[in-house]
Design a protein around this motif. Sequence first.
Motif, PDB file in Angstrom:
ATOM      1  N   ALA A  90       0.884  -1.194  -0.008  1.00 41.42           N
ATOM      2  CA  ALA A  90      -0.057   0.025  -0.050  1.00 41.42           C
ATOM      3  C   ALA A  90       0.814   1.131   0.123  1.00 41.42           C
ATOM      4  O   ALA A  90       1.753   1.505   0.777  1.00 41.42           O
ATOM      5  CB  ALA A  90      -0.937  -0.005   1.248  1.00 41.42           C
ATOM      6  N   GLY A  91       0.819   2.141  -0.798  1.00 42.36           N
ATOM      7  CA  GLY A  91       1.447   3.210  -1.209  1.00 42.36           C
ATOM      8  C   GLY A  91       0.828   4.449  -0.486  1.00 42.36           C
ATOM      9  O   GLY A  91      -0.339   4.717  -0.911  1.00 42.36           O
ATOM     10  N   ASP A  92       1.581   5.471   0.170  1.00 42.80           N
ATOM     11  CA  ASP A  92       0.871   6.667   0.614  1.00 42.80           C
ATOM     12  C   ASP A  92       1.809   7.735  -0.162  1.00 42.80           C
ATOM     13  O   ASP A  92       2.659   8.047  -0.222  1.00 42.80           O
ATOM     14  CB  ASP A  92       1.549   6.788   2.000  1.00 42.80           C
ATOM     15  N   ALA A  93       0.782   8.461  -0.741  1.00 37.75           N
ATOM     16  CA  ALA A  93       1.160   9.536  -1.732  1.00 37.75           C
ATOM     17  C   ALA A  93       1.326  10.936  -0.926  1.00 37.75           C
ATOM     18  O   ALA A  93       2.124  11.654  -1.378  1.00 37.75           O
ATOM     19  CB  ALA A  93       0.061   9.831  -3.003  1.00 37.75           C
ATOM     20  N   GLY A  94       0.968  10.807   0.296  1.00 40.62           N
ATOM     21  CA  GLY A  94       1.313  11.868   1.206  1.00 40.62           C
ATOM     22  C   GLY A  94       0.189  12.986   1.045  1.00 40.62           C
ATOM     23  O   GLY A  94       0.357  14.025   1.547  1.00 40.62           O
ATOM     24  N   ASN A  95      -0.233  13.390  -0.189  1.00 46.42           N
ATOM     25  CA  ASN A  95      -0.833  14.601  -0.294  1.00 46.42           C
ATOM     26  C   ASN A  95      -2.624  14.273  -0.723  1.00 46.42           C
ATOM     27  O   ASN A  95      -3.065  15.328  -0.675  1.00 46.42           O
ATOM     28  CB  ASN A  95      -0.404  14.988  -1.856  1.00 46.42           C
ATOM     29  N   ASN A  96      -2.790  13.134  -0.187  1.00 47.20           N
ATOM     30  CA  ASN A  96      -4.269  12.810   0.049  1.00 47.20           C
ATOM     31  C   ASN A  96      -4.511  12.075   1.209  1.00 47.20           C
ATOM     32  O   ASN A  96      -3.562  11.898   2.126  1.00 47.20           O
ATOM     33  CB  ASN A  96      -4.934  12.292  -1.168  1.00 47.20           C
ATOM     34  N   ARG A  97      -5.816  11.712   1.402  1.00 52.63           N
ATOM     35  CA  ARG A  97      -5.966  11.006   2.706  1.00 52.63           C
ATOM     36  C   ARG A  97      -6.091   9.453   2.638  1.00 52.63           C
ATOM     37  O   ARG A  97      -6.798   8.851   3.485  1.00 52.63           O
ATOM     38  CB  ARG A  97      -7.176  11.730   3.419  1.00 52.63           C
ATOM     39  N   LYS A  98      -5.830   8.900   1.525  1.00 55.56           N
ATOM     40  CA  LYS A  98      -6.129   7.472   1.297  1.00 55.56           C
ATOM     41  C   LYS A  98      -4.692   6.512   0.687  1.00 55.56           C
ATOM     42  O   LYS A  98      -4.015   7.323  -0.114  1.00 55.56           O
ATOM     43  CB  LYS A  98      -7.094   7.366   0.045  1.00 55.56           C
ATOM     44  N   LEU A  99      -4.715   5.347   1.131  1.00 52.48           N
ATOM     45  CA  LEU A  99      -3.695   4.675   0.673  1.00 52.48           C
ATOM     46  C   LEU A  99      -3.913   4.245  -0.888  1.00 52.48           C
ATOM     47  O   LEU A  99      -5.128   3.933  -0.903  1.00 52.48           O
ATOM     48  CB  LEU A  99      -3.227   3.539   1.806  1.00 52.48           C
ATOM     49  N   ILE A 100      -2.903   3.882  -1.610  1.00 46.63           N
ATOM     50  CA  ILE A 100      -3.290   3.206  -2.737  1.00 46.63           C
ATOM     51  C   ILE A 100      -2.801   1.642  -2.359  1.00 46.63           C
ATOM     52  O   ILE A 100      -1.717   1.547  -2.094  1.00 46.63           O
ATOM     53  CB  ILE A 100      -2.505   3.754  -3.999  1.00 46.63           C
ATOM     54  N   TRP A 101      -3.823   0.732  -2.952  1.00 48.54           N
ATOM     55  CA  TRP A 101      -3.228  -0.726  -2.682  1.00 48.54           C
ATOM     56  C   TRP A 101      -3.226  -1.484  -3.937  1.00 48.54           C
ATOM     57  O   TRP A 101      -3.741  -1.218  -4.742  1.00 48.54           O
ATOM     58  CB  TRP A 101      -4.601  -1.203  -1.796  1.00 48.54           C
ATOM     59  N   GLY A 102      -2.384  -2.436  -3.628  1.00 47.68           N
ATOM     60  CA  GLY A 102      -2.101  -3.291  -4.723  1.00 47.68           C
ATOM     61  C   GLY A 102      -2.910  -4.496  -4.592  1.00 47.68           C
ATOM     62  O   GLY A 102      -3.744  -4.510  -3.319  1.00 47.68           O
ATOM     63  N   LEU A 103      -3.279  -5.421  -5.522  1.00 44.21           N
ATOM     64  CA  LEU A 103      -4.271  -6.348  -5.379  1.00 44.21           C
ATOM     65  C   LEU A 103      -3.786  -7.631  -4.442  1.00 44.21           C
ATOM     66  O   LEU A 103      -4.628  -8.392  -4.282  1.00 44.21           O
ATOM     67  CB  LEU A 103      -4.836  -6.957  -6.905  1.00 44.21           C
ATOM     68  N   GLY A 104      -2.547  -7.734  -4.435  1.00 50.16           N
ATOM     69  CA  GLY A 104      -1.975  -8.792  -3.299  1.00 50.16           C
ATOM     70  C   GLY A 104      -1.446  -9.759  -4.065  1.00 50.16           C
ATOM     71  O   GLY A 104      -1.656 -10.164  -5.163  1.00 50.16           O
ATOM     72  N   THR A 105      -0.486 -10.688  -3.198  1.00 53.00           N
ATOM     73  CA  THR A 105       0.082 -11.951  -3.612  1.00 53.00           C
ATOM     74  C   THR A 105      -0.449 -12.657  -2.460  1.00 53.00           C
ATOM     75  O   THR A 105       0.070 -12.734  -1.306  1.00 53.00           O
ATOM     76  CB  THR A 105       1.569 -11.888  -3.710  1.00 53.00           C
ATOM     77  N   SER A 106      -1.107 -13.880  -3.110  1.00 55.98           N
ATOM     78  CA  SER A 106      -1.295 -14.887  -2.156  1.00 55.98           C
ATOM     79  C   SER A 106      -0.325 -16.106  -2.190  1.00 55.98           C
ATOM     80  O   SER A 106      -0.063 -16.596  -3.301  1.00 55.98           O
ATOM     81  CB  SER A 106      -2.852 -15.532  -2.779  1.00 55.98           C
ATOM     82  N   LEU A 107       0.114 -16.252  -1.116  1.00 55.10           N
ATOM     83  CA  LEU A 107       1.314 -17.222  -0.956  1.00 55.10           C
ATOM     84  C   LEU A 107       0.922 -18.406  -0.168  1.00 55.10           C
ATOM     85  O   LEU A 107       0.194 -18.312   0.763  1.00 55.10           O
ATOM     86  CB  LEU A 107       2.706 -16.803  -0.210  1.00 55.10           C
ATOM     87  N   ALA A 108       1.277 -19.650  -0.864  1.00 57.66           N
ATOM     88  CA  ALA A 108       1.042 -20.737  -0.004  1.00 57.66           C
ATOM     89  C   ALA A 108       2.357 -21.536   0.059  1.00 57.66           C
ATOM     90  O   ALA A 108       3.289 -22.090  -0.968  1.00 57.66           O
ATOM     91  CB  ALA A 108      -0.056 -21.586  -0.819  1.00 57.66           C
ATOM     92  N   VAL A 109       2.693 -21.797   1.242  1.00 58.15           N
ATOM     93  CA  VAL A 109       3.984 -22.552   1.563  1.00 58.15           C
ATOM     94  C   VAL A 109       3.626 -23.960   2.102  1.00 58.15           C
ATOM     95  O   VAL A 109       3.071 -24.117   3.154  1.00 58.15           O
ATOM     96  CB  VAL A 109       4.844 -21.891   2.686  1.00 58.15           C
ATOM     97  N   ASN A 110       4.010 -25.009   1.377  1.00 60.88           N
ATOM     98  CA  ASN A 110       3.481 -26.431   1.463  1.00 60.88           C
ATOM     99  C   ASN A 110       4.876 -27.182   2.384  1.00 60.88           C
ATOM    100  O   ASN A 110       5.984 -26.901   2.033  1.00 60.88           O
ATOM    101  CB  ASN A 110       3.415 -27.080   0.215  1.00 60.88           C
ATOM    102  N   PRO A 111       4.246 -27.895   3.412  1.00 61.56           N
ATOM    103  CA  PRO A 111       5.010 -28.572   4.297  1.00 61.56           C
ATOM    104  C   PRO A 111       5.980 -29.460   3.354  1.00 61.56           C
ATOM    105  O   PRO A 111       5.541 -30.111   2.486  1.00 61.56           O
ATOM    106  CB  PRO A 111       4.475 -29.202   5.313  1.00 61.56           C
TER     107      PRO A 111
END
Lengths: 111, 115
Positions: A90-111
């Motif tokens: 999530a990025g903070d542009a600093g000049n507004n009041r909202k964070l900019i979000w990425g869509l995410g990376t879903s990580l699965a670590v298998n034993p």
Amino acid sequence: TQLLEQSPQFLSIQEGENLTVYCNSSSVFSSLQWYRQEPGEGPVLLVTVVTGGEVKKLKRLTFQFGDARKDSSLHITAAQPGDTGLYLCAGDAGNNRKLIWGLGTSLAVNP
Amino acid sequence: NAGVTQTPKFRVLKTGQSMTLLCAQDMNHEYMYWYRQDPGMGLRLIHYSVGEGTTAKGEVPDGYNVSRLKKQNFLLGLESAAPSQTSVYFCASGQGPGRGTGELFFGEGSRLTVL
């Protein structure tokens, strides 16, 4: 419109492997945050990077902020099943009041 | 430490019904946010508030209303629920971007299903 692109979207690896997640933008951010979200929970902050070129380490996790403050990466060494989850930047542009979000990376670590 | 508390955690509605989600924070944060999270869509901002008595629209405000009558509470209302509003809703609070780390603290989420 400011965008944050995360890659890869999905990642499934074996315990002990290393991985890197990327967060890229054409916009400059005053700071960038990384969150981890586990199933059924809200996101929880892992780290905030503020200075271009900054590197922060959190145990086996290494976070880097690009020199131009437009991109960031998260590297996990020797992944463990407990690292499984959704990683969000999530990025903070600093000049507004909202964070900019990425869509995410879903990580699965298998034993 | 309670942090951010959302109620209810689960709710099933029929199309056209109304409901209110309540968010309460005990960290004296000025900023509060309502997000929805859908597969493949990430976190999308519905409405937010930068202080008691203030509200502002986010990316996807249509079909929702909010109120911030008290600093610690942020209410999200659905006047006439639609199936497209089936989602997981997250409330968050923080000091605000540009202040300190700008960290957001999230609730555990409210899973809403509209039939």
